[in-house]
Design a protein around this motif. Structure first.
Motif, PDB file in Angstrom:
ATOM      1  N   ASN A  57       0.895  -1.361   0.068  1.00 36.82           N
ATOM      2  CA  ASN A  57      -0.050  -0.046  -0.023  1.00 36.82           C
ATOM      3  C   ASN A  57       0.858   1.136   0.023  1.00 36.82           C
ATOM      4  O   ASN A  57       0.450   2.314  -0.589  1.00 36.82           O
ATOM      5  CB  ASN A  57      -0.730   0.115   1.324  1.00 36.82           C
ATOM      6  N   ARG A 221      -8.005  -9.879  -2.089  1.00 37.58           N
ATOM      7  CA  ARG A 221      -6.609  -9.433  -1.380  1.00 37.58           C
ATOM      8  C   ARG A 221      -6.677  -9.909   0.196  1.00 37.58           C
ATOM      9  O   ARG A 221      -7.628  -9.127   0.885  1.00 37.58           O
ATOM     10  CB  ARG A 221      -6.604  -7.850  -1.682  1.00 37.58           C
ATOM     11  N   VAL A 222      -5.824 -10.533   0.420  1.00 35.18           N
ATOM     12  CA  VAL A 222      -6.100 -11.119   1.728  1.00 35.18           C
ATOM     13  C   VAL A 222      -4.527 -10.577   2.690  1.00 35.18           C
ATOM     14  O   VAL A 222      -3.729 -10.798   2.076  1.00 35.18           O
ATOM     15  CB  VAL A 222      -6.313 -12.373   2.014  1.00 35.18           C
ATOM     16  N   THR A 224      -4.664  -9.704   6.811  1.00 32.61           N
ATOM     17  CA  THR A 224      -4.809 -10.240   8.260  1.00 32.61           C
ATOM     18  C   THR A 224      -5.238 -11.714   8.431  1.00 32.61           C
ATOM     19  O   THR A 224      -4.351 -12.460   9.194  1.00 32.61           O
ATOM     20  CB  THR A 224      -6.155  -9.442   8.752  1.00 32.61           C
ATOM     21  N   ARG A 230      -2.738  -6.566  12.281  1.00 31.55           N
ATOM     22  CA  ARG A 230      -1.646  -5.505  12.013  1.00 31.55           C
ATOM     23  C   ARG A 230      -1.603  -4.579  13.243  1.00 31.55           C
ATOM     24  O   ARG A 230      -2.549  -4.123  13.849  1.00 31.55           O
ATOM     25  CB  ARG A 230      -2.033  -4.646  10.533  1.00 31.55           C
TER      26      ARG A 230
HETATM   27  C1  LIG Z   1      -4.958  -4.227   3.657  1.00 30.62           C
HETATM   28  C2  LIG Z   1      -5.514  -4.433   2.513  1.00 30.62           C
HETATM   29  C3  LIG Z   1      -6.291  -5.404   2.142  1.00 30.62           C
HETATM   30  C4  LIG Z   1      -6.505  -6.841   2.870  1.00 30.62           C
HETATM   31  O1  LIG Z   1      -7.079  -6.463   4.162  1.00 30.62           O
HETATM   32  P1  LIG Z   1      -7.353  -7.654   5.161  1.00 30.62           P
HETATM   33  O2  LIG Z   1      -8.614  -7.308   5.860  1.00 30.62           O
HETATM   34  O3  LIG Z   1      -6.261  -7.774   6.103  1.00 30.62           O
HETATM   35  O4  LIG Z   1      -7.390  -9.029   4.646  1.00 30.62           O
HETATM   36  C5  LIG Z   1      -7.022  -5.608   0.786  1.00 30.62           C
HETATM   37  N1  LIG Z   1      -6.891  -4.258   0.034  1.00 30.62           N
HETATM   38  C6  LIG Z   1      -6.376  -3.324   0.468  1.00 30.62           C
HETATM   39  C7  LIG Z   1      -6.347  -2.165  -0.446  1.00 30.62           C
HETATM   40  C8  LIG Z   1      -5.789  -3.103   1.786  1.00 30.62           C
HETATM   41  O5  LIG Z   1      -4.940  -2.124   1.979  1.00 30.62           O
END
Ligand SMILES: *Cc1c(COP(=O)(O)O)cnc(C)c1O
Length: 242
Positions: A57, A221-222, A224, A230
């Motif tokens: 990110n 997108r995973v 946690t 975090r």
């Molecule tokens: C952190 C993040 C994720 C993953 O989120 P989790 O809840 O930790 O699985 C997905 N997309 C984006 C844009 C993120 O910043």
């Protein structure tokens, strides 16, 4: 490290199960590892387990981990808010796809730099489907126009759309975000814009991937659920003014 491998296997099972109950082929849905705050050795363990699609990110984190991750071939996407003065750095770190392209000014600067370096990049248009003021992404009503404009930039190859669903325990409200993204995808496909592919829908995270898959996600997108909680709240990564 074993724990990471086990967690990934469990997530993959969740994905496959969600696909089957939605009548979809599990091969249609890729798992992307959201690696913010995760140390390189743990990311390497996940890549070695057979999951080379990763994303950061923040440009700063991307840079910090870049060297260490060279040990294993992988596929780097970028999923955070991108400032145009950081474009050079993401290109230097071999980012192959910017999933968070949300404004024309950014795309134009990206195009300029890509021309200069004689490179190409993939991109998803990020859409703010939850309507939360604080979240990044193009407005749903602007997504088609933005796609049309970006399509004119020959170094940027649009492959699909990305969204962050509403953060809510109410599944139906979250589902509305994903349905909206799917509708926008269909609308763009119907326009037949030269050079634009709309195969990918990047939506769904640890908490809502089943709903996203039911609504047509092709990339979840995973973070946690694989790497653990975090230290920073997500607002640190998702909102303006930090
Ligand atoms: C952190 C993040 C994720 C993953 O989120 P989790 O809840 O930790 O699985 C997905 N997309 C984006 C844009 C993120 O910043």
């Amino acid at each position: 490290m074993n724990e990471i491998v086990e967690n990934i296997a469990a997530i993959r099972q969740r994905i496959d199960k969600a696909c089957r109950s939605a009548g979809r082929d599990p091969k249609e849905v890729k798992l992307l590892l959201a690696t913010k705050t995760v140390a390189p050795d743990r990311i390497l363990a996940a890549i070695r387990a057979g999951y080379p699609l990763i994303a950061e990110n923040k440009v700063q984190e991307l840079k910090e981990k870049y060297e260490a991750l060279q040990e294993e071939p992988h596929d780097n996407h970028f999923i955070g808010h991108l400032q145009s003065n950081k474009i050079k750095e993401i290109l230097r770190c071999d980012v192959r796809c910017v999933q968070s392209l949300d404004r024309l000014s950014l795309a134009q600067k990206l195009q300029q730099r890509l021309e200069f370096e004689d490179k190409h990049i993939d991109a998803f248009i990020q859409v703010n489907t939850s309507g939360e003021e604080s979240k990044f992404g193009a407005k749903p009503e602007d997504a088609l126009t933005l796609t049309r404009e970006v399509a004119k930039l020959d170094r940027i190859h649009i492959k699909g759309l990305m969204t962050i669903g509403l953060f809510s325990a109410e599944t139906e409200k979250v589902r509305r975000c994903f349905k909206l993204l799917k509708n926008i995808q269909q609308e763009i496909i119907a326009e037949n814009i030269p050079g634009v592919e709309m195969k990918e829908l990047s939506m769904g995270m640890s908490g809502d991937l089943e709903t996203a898959i039911e609504e047509g996600s092709t990339i979840v997108r995973v973070g946690t659920a694989i790497f653990g909680q975090r230290q920073y709240p997500d607002s640190y990564y998702w909102h303006e003014g930090r």
